[in-house]
Motif scaffolding. Structure first.
Motif, PDB file in Angstrom:
ATOM      1  N   PRO A   6       0.809  -1.228   0.000  1.00 35.18           N
ATOM      2  CA  PRO A   6       0.000   0.000   0.000  1.00 35.18           C
ATOM      3  C   PRO A   6       0.840   1.275   0.000  1.00 35.18           C
ATOM      4  CG  PRO A   6      -0.872  -1.561   1.592  1.00 35.18           C
ATOM      5  CD  PRO A   6       0.441  -2.109   1.135  1.00 35.18           C
ATOM      6  N   ILE A   7       1.961   1.273   0.729  1.00 32.28           N
ATOM      7  CA  ILE A   7       2.744   2.508   0.767  1.00 32.28           C
ATOM      8  C   ILE A   7       3.578   2.652  -0.509  1.00 32.28           C
ATOM      9  CG2 ILE A   7       4.790   1.739   2.073  1.00 32.28           C
ATOM     10  CD1 ILE A   7       4.268   4.490   3.632  1.00 32.28           C
ATOM     11  N   LEU A  10       1.379   4.232  -2.977  1.00 32.39           N
ATOM     12  CA  LEU A  10       1.150   5.649  -2.695  1.00 32.39           C
ATOM     13  C   LEU A  10       2.370   6.481  -3.095  1.00 32.39           C
ATOM     14  CD1 LEU A  10      -0.768   7.738  -1.591  1.00 32.39           C
ATOM     15  CD2 LEU A  10       0.056   7.240   0.710  1.00 32.39           C
ATOM     16  N   ALA A  29       4.249  10.299   1.484  1.00 32.41           N
ATOM     17  CA  ALA A  29       3.478   9.077   1.757  1.00 32.41           C
ATOM     18  C   ALA A  29       3.464   8.788   3.261  1.00 32.41           C
ATOM     19  CB  ALA A  29       4.068   7.905   0.985  1.00 32.41           C
ATOM     20  N   LEU A  33       0.235   8.803   6.070  1.00 34.70           N
ATOM     21  CA  LEU A  33      -0.128   7.773   7.055  1.00 34.70           C
ATOM     22  C   LEU A  33      -0.474   8.395   8.402  1.00 34.70           C
ATOM     23  CD1 LEU A  33       2.510   4.993   6.398  1.00 34.70           C
ATOM     24  CD2 LEU A  33       0.196   5.188   5.526  1.00 34.70           C
TER      25      LEU A  33
ATOM     26  N   ALA B  46      -4.867   4.559  -3.701  1.00 35.42           N
ATOM     27  CA  ALA B  46      -3.644   4.360  -2.919  1.00 35.42           C
ATOM     28  C   ALA B  46      -3.728   5.104  -1.589  1.00 35.42           C
ATOM     29  CB  ALA B  46      -2.427   4.818  -3.725  1.00 35.42           C
ATOM     30  N   ALA B  50      -3.616   2.960   1.771  1.00 30.89           N
ATOM     31  CA  ALA B  50      -2.483   3.140   2.678  1.00 30.89           C
ATOM     32  C   ALA B  50      -2.989   3.433   4.082  1.00 30.89           C
ATOM     33  CB  ALA B  50      -1.591   4.279   2.183  1.00 30.89           C
ATOM     34  N   LYS B  51      -3.996   4.289   4.159  1.00 34.65           N
ATOM     35  CA  LYS B  51      -4.532   4.667   5.469  1.00 34.65           C
ATOM     36  C   LYS B  51      -5.270   3.488   6.112  1.00 34.65           C
ATOM     37  CE  LYS B  51      -5.188   7.749   8.568  1.00 34.65           C
ATOM     38  NZ  LYS B  51      -4.058   8.236   9.340  1.00 34.65           N
ATOM     39  N   LEU B  54      -2.464  -0.086   6.458  1.00 35.75           N
ATOM     40  CA  LEU B  54      -1.169  -0.070   7.138  1.00 35.75           C
ATOM     41  C   LEU B  54      -1.325   0.253   8.619  1.00 35.75           C
ATOM     42  CD1 LEU B  54       1.036   1.697   4.471  1.00 35.75           C
ATOM     43  CD2 LEU B  54       1.009  -0.714   5.059  1.00 35.75           C
ATOM     44  N   GLU B  65       1.603  -4.300   7.035  1.00 37.29           N
ATOM     45  CA  GLU B  65       0.231  -4.718   6.711  1.00 37.29           C
ATOM     46  C   GLU B  65      -0.235  -5.776   7.707  1.00 37.29           C
ATOM     47  OE1 GLU B  65      -1.004  -5.025   2.316  1.00 37.29           O
ATOM     48  OE2 GLU B  65       1.150  -5.378   2.327  1.00 37.29           O
TER      49      GLU B  65
END
Lengths: 199, 199
Positions: A6-7, A10, A29, A33, B46, B50-51, B54, B65
């Motif tokens: 996921p990161i 991003l 990125a 978060l 994304a 990501a939010k 993660l 993850e």
């Protein structure tokens, strides 16, 4: 080792933005978060909405939700003047002065031989059509940027439109308001003297 | 006059990112309008993913993850060493060397009296608990940044952990590989001489 998927995704998306490299994208990125859930969701929705809901006005090329845009659709605006700008952002800059009440035309670029951009690559054909079909327009004010490409585009438009009896004007060059003469560059000073006005 | 709502929203979202002001945000928003539909959708997804996907590893604080993270869950890693870093990004930098095979601990910050950050504001308590409950760990390598805050944090950790019989080490200071002596700053040169090694 790779970042979690996921990161990595991003970071990859951020690097597609102009002026943002791998390092900055990573920083952004990781910052994302740590953002509020709400802000991130809002950001994602704004991206989708902007892409989905905004279009170019079929008359002037400005960015708009409705077509024609609010300016083209406004009958109280001066229908005799068209101010030609490079980018949709420039329309906003001009509107913020609250002093210009005519119409606009957005070129979406300038003539730039170095970048291989000719008259067919920018929104000039639609300007010509617009002038041919709308006889109310008597003046075209060229408000391209005050650099060599902007000048070249202004010259091109002037030669193209004048034979059709349209008055073509250019924004004045001179000292920026509030600026010091001893900090002004030579070309600006020369233009300021050339364009001096009587008091 | 205001920008159309969708672009105003997008500009607003971009200004929430660090180092991006009103002008840059406007530039990025207009750039976004010109991006491929697919890229914009991917960007939005994304952000959400990501939010959503993660989290911080409950053991080491790294971004992951799964919980525990792949490094903490890997039995082939050297369970006797813990390398302490400031940010999750630093784990990646270290992993990319492919030379360190121990575990990590992410502080999510450094001690910074100027910013009012004390030991309770960073991830130190969990490191202490981890060392108390896991007797396999014999060495803590402090890999905070080589600036005054990083140094202070290293000193603090050293004083905190040494009495418990843990070996606390710090990354070496010296000349960066490939650098010129005449471009090195004085502190680096002093540290390089102090830490000289026999050939």
């Amino acid at each position: 080792m790779q970042y979690p998927e996921p990161i990595a995704q991003l970071i990859d998306s951020y690097t597609k933005l102009p002026g943002i490299g791998q390092k900055s994208a990573t920083r952004l990125a990781f910052f994302t978060l740590g953002m509020d859930e709400e802000d991130v969701t809002g950001f994602a929705q704004a991206l989708i909405a902007a892409k989905r809901d905004l279009h170019f006005c079929s008359i002037c090329g400005n960015i708009t939700e409705s077509d024609p845009c609010v300016i083209c659709a406004d009958p109280t605006r001066d229908q005799t003047e068209v101010l030609v700008v490079e980018q949709a952002k420039d329309v906003m800059a001009m509107e913020n002065t609250r002093e210009y009440h005519g119409l606009y035309h957005v070129l979406h670029g300038v003539l730039s031989p170095l970048e291989g951009k000719g008259p067919d690559d920018i929104n000039i054909a639609s300007l010509v059509t617009r002038l041919q079909t709308n006889e109310a327009i008597t003046e075209v004010i060229v408000a391209t940027n005050a650099n060599s490409e902007g000048e070249a585009t202004a010259m091109y438009l002037s030669r193209l439109l004048k034979p059709a009896g349209i008055k073509v004007t250019r924004l004045a060059h001179g000292l920026a308001v509030g600026s010091d003469i001893d900090y002004a560059d030579e070309m600006t000073l020369i233009k300021a003297v050339e364009g001096r006005t009587e008091l």
